[in-house]
Design an enzyme around this catalytic site. Structure first.
Site, PDB file in Angstrom:
ATOM      1  N   ARG A  54       0.833  -1.225   0.000  1.00  0.00           N
ATOM      2  CA  ARG A  54       0.000   0.000   0.000  1.00  0.00           C
ATOM      3  C   ARG A  54       0.859   1.262   0.000  1.00  0.00           C
ATOM      4  O   ARG A  54       0.533   2.252   0.648  1.00  0.00           O
ATOM      5  CB  ARG A  54      -0.969   0.020   1.201  1.00  0.00           C
ATOM      6  CG  ARG A  54      -1.909  -1.131   1.256  1.00  0.00           C
ATOM      7  CD  ARG A  54      -2.893  -1.152   0.084  1.00  0.00           C
ATOM      8  NE  ARG A  54      -3.760  -2.296   0.210  1.00  0.00           N
ATOM      9  CZ  ARG A  54      -3.471  -3.490  -0.301  1.00  0.00           C
ATOM     10  NH1 ARG A  54      -2.383  -3.669  -1.022  1.00  0.00           N
ATOM     11  NH2 ARG A  54      -4.294  -4.506  -0.133  1.00  0.00           N
TER      12      ARG A  54
ATOM     13  N   SER B 204     -10.607  -0.462   3.657  1.00  0.00           N
ATOM     14  CA  SER B 204      -9.765  -0.629   4.853  1.00  0.00           C
ATOM     15  C   SER B 204      -9.200   0.719   5.275  1.00  0.00           C
ATOM     16  O   SER B 204      -8.562   1.396   4.481  1.00  0.00           O
ATOM     17  CB  SER B 204      -8.588  -1.561   4.552  1.00  0.00           C
ATOM     18  OG  SER B 204      -9.072  -2.778   4.068  1.00  0.00           O
TER      19      SER B 204
ATOM     20  N   GLU C 286      -4.287   3.724   6.310  1.00  0.00           N
ATOM     21  CA  GLU C 286      -4.075   3.503   4.874  1.00  0.00           C
ATOM     22  C   GLU C 286      -4.686   4.650   4.065  1.00  0.00           C
ATOM     23  O   GLU C 286      -4.167   5.065   3.030  1.00  0.00           O
ATOM     24  CB  GLU C 286      -4.737   2.171   4.475  1.00  0.00           C
ATOM     25  CG  GLU C 286      -4.639   1.850   3.005  1.00  0.00           C
ATOM     26  CD  GLU C 286      -5.308   0.524   2.644  1.00  0.00           C
ATOM     27  OE1 GLU C 286      -5.143  -0.473   3.362  1.00  0.00           O
ATOM     28  OE2 GLU C 286      -6.010   0.502   1.611  1.00  0.00           O
TER      29      GLU C 286
END
Ligand code: FAD
Length: 335
Positions: free
Chosen positions: A161, A235, A331
């Site tokens: 990520r 998420s 994130e």
């Protein structure tokens, strides 16, 4: 290229946060983008599908929505096709286009919201595949130098990520197109998550990229909240990595802890499990909450402010740290 003033961004971010942009415009070509940047001296924020952003305040600058379209096959060799897509193309529509043309390799990434241009930003990934595995190069525009630049895979410094655009070069480049290296002959990846189980339930014996994409779509639709129904950005936190020694200690104390051994010797923990153990799953304060089925997903039940969701994320971070000694990382891009 019309620059509008005081535009609400509520319908341009999947959290549905009601903030405004002092100036707003969109661009369909790299030339339009260059002209817009020339005509304006304000801070610039590039917006794709708004599915990985939490707005915590009004934007006192220029928000530019990327609408560069186009999908072209620009080359091929014996095993691969090279497909170049405009950064403003919708990611899932691009996946469907590749399925229809038998270009294999991104079927596991079906139904991820957002744009093609954002796919390298955080090296999107799901069900055992990351975009770095299928990435060839990208074209970008340097905001300050006003120059077009190309990046190859190494130069993007992809990680979990992560990419150079999310850290070292944050806010410096606008990605205008991405070229993917896709397979002529599929290599199926069904070992991750419940894909095989879903294929069995679908009574699929002979794999195909379309069948795998459909299995992924079915699983995602049943597990993840649809932003059209309830505001969210998928998420909210990354799955943290710990060293093996700490994992052993945690495992002794919490035998049910979920961890995956990585090649680098570290162990990746399931952030959702950690959050759930702290009692957050289904928690709601005002319109900000932690999803009832997915503790990793923070949600806006209607009129939450971005700051309320951010504050909830801070409380979650602290409680996970207090219980497990593990610091989670967000994130989602906080603006
Ligand atoms: C329900 C749901 C499920 C999700 N599941 C996944 C998943 O499985 N895997 C995964 O990796 N992600 C997932 N996400 C997160 C998100 O979909 C991806 O990160 C997606 O790539 C974001 O694309 P976007 O166009 O919406 O980016 P935006 O939210 O518009 O932007 C994200 C960041 O990138 C910057 N940016 C956007 N476009 C450009 C550009 N062209 N040039 C330069 N900077 C740019 C923005 O300024 C911002 O900082 C999910 C989100 C939701 C809502």
């Amino acid at each position: 290229m019309n620059i509008e003033k005081n535009i609400s961004l509520k319908h341009l971010n999947t959290f549905g946060i009601d903030v405004s942009a002092k100036y707003f415009s969109s661009f369909r070509t790299a030339d339009d983008l260059a002209a817009l940047l020339d005509s304006h001296t304000h801070n610039t924020l590039i917006l794709g599908g708004g599915s990985n952003i939490l707005f915590t305040k009004n934007i006192d600058g220029l928000v530019l929505k990327n609408e560069i379209e186009g999908i072209d096959k620009i080359g091929e060799d014996e095993d691969h096709v090279y497909i170049k897509a405009g950064a403003g193309e919708n990611w899932h529509q691009f996946v469907l286009y590749c399925l229809d043309n038998d270009y294999a390799g991104i079927e596991n990434l079906a139904l991820i919201p957002g744009s093609v241009g954002a796919s390298p930003m955080q090296n999107i990934g799901a069900y055992g595949v990351e975009i770095k595995d299928r990435f060839h190069s990208l074209d970008a525009f340097h905001i300050e130098d006003k120059k077009a630049v190309s990046f190859n895979k190494n130069e993007c410094a992809f990680g979990y990520r992560e990419s150079v655009f999310k850290n070292k070069f944050k806010n410096q480049f606008v990605i205008t197109s991405v070229t993917y290296k896709l397979n002529k002959r599929p290599v199926y990846n069904v070992s991750y998550g419940a894909i095989q189980q879903e294929l069995d339930a679908m009574k699929i014996k002979d794999y195909s990229i379309k069948a795998i994409a459909q299995a992924v779509i079915n699983i995602r639709s049943s597990k993840l909240p649809d932003p059209k129904q309830i505001g969210n950005a998928g998420s909210f936190f990354k799955n943290p990595e710990t060293d093996a020694a700490l994992f052993e200690v945690l495992h002794e104390k919490f035998p049910a802890i979920v961890g995956y051994k990585l090649d680098n010797g570290k162990v990746k923990l399931a952030a959702g499990w950690l959050i759930e153990q702290c009692g957050w799953k289904g928690y709601r304060k005002g319109d900000a909450g932690c999803h009832v089925k997915q503790a990793l997903v923070l949600v806006n039940y209607g009129n939450a402010k971005g700051q309320e969701i951010y504050d909830l994320s801070s409380e979650i971070l602290q409680s996970v740290y207090d219980k497990f000694g593990v610091m989670l990382e967000r994130e989602v891009n906080i603006i």
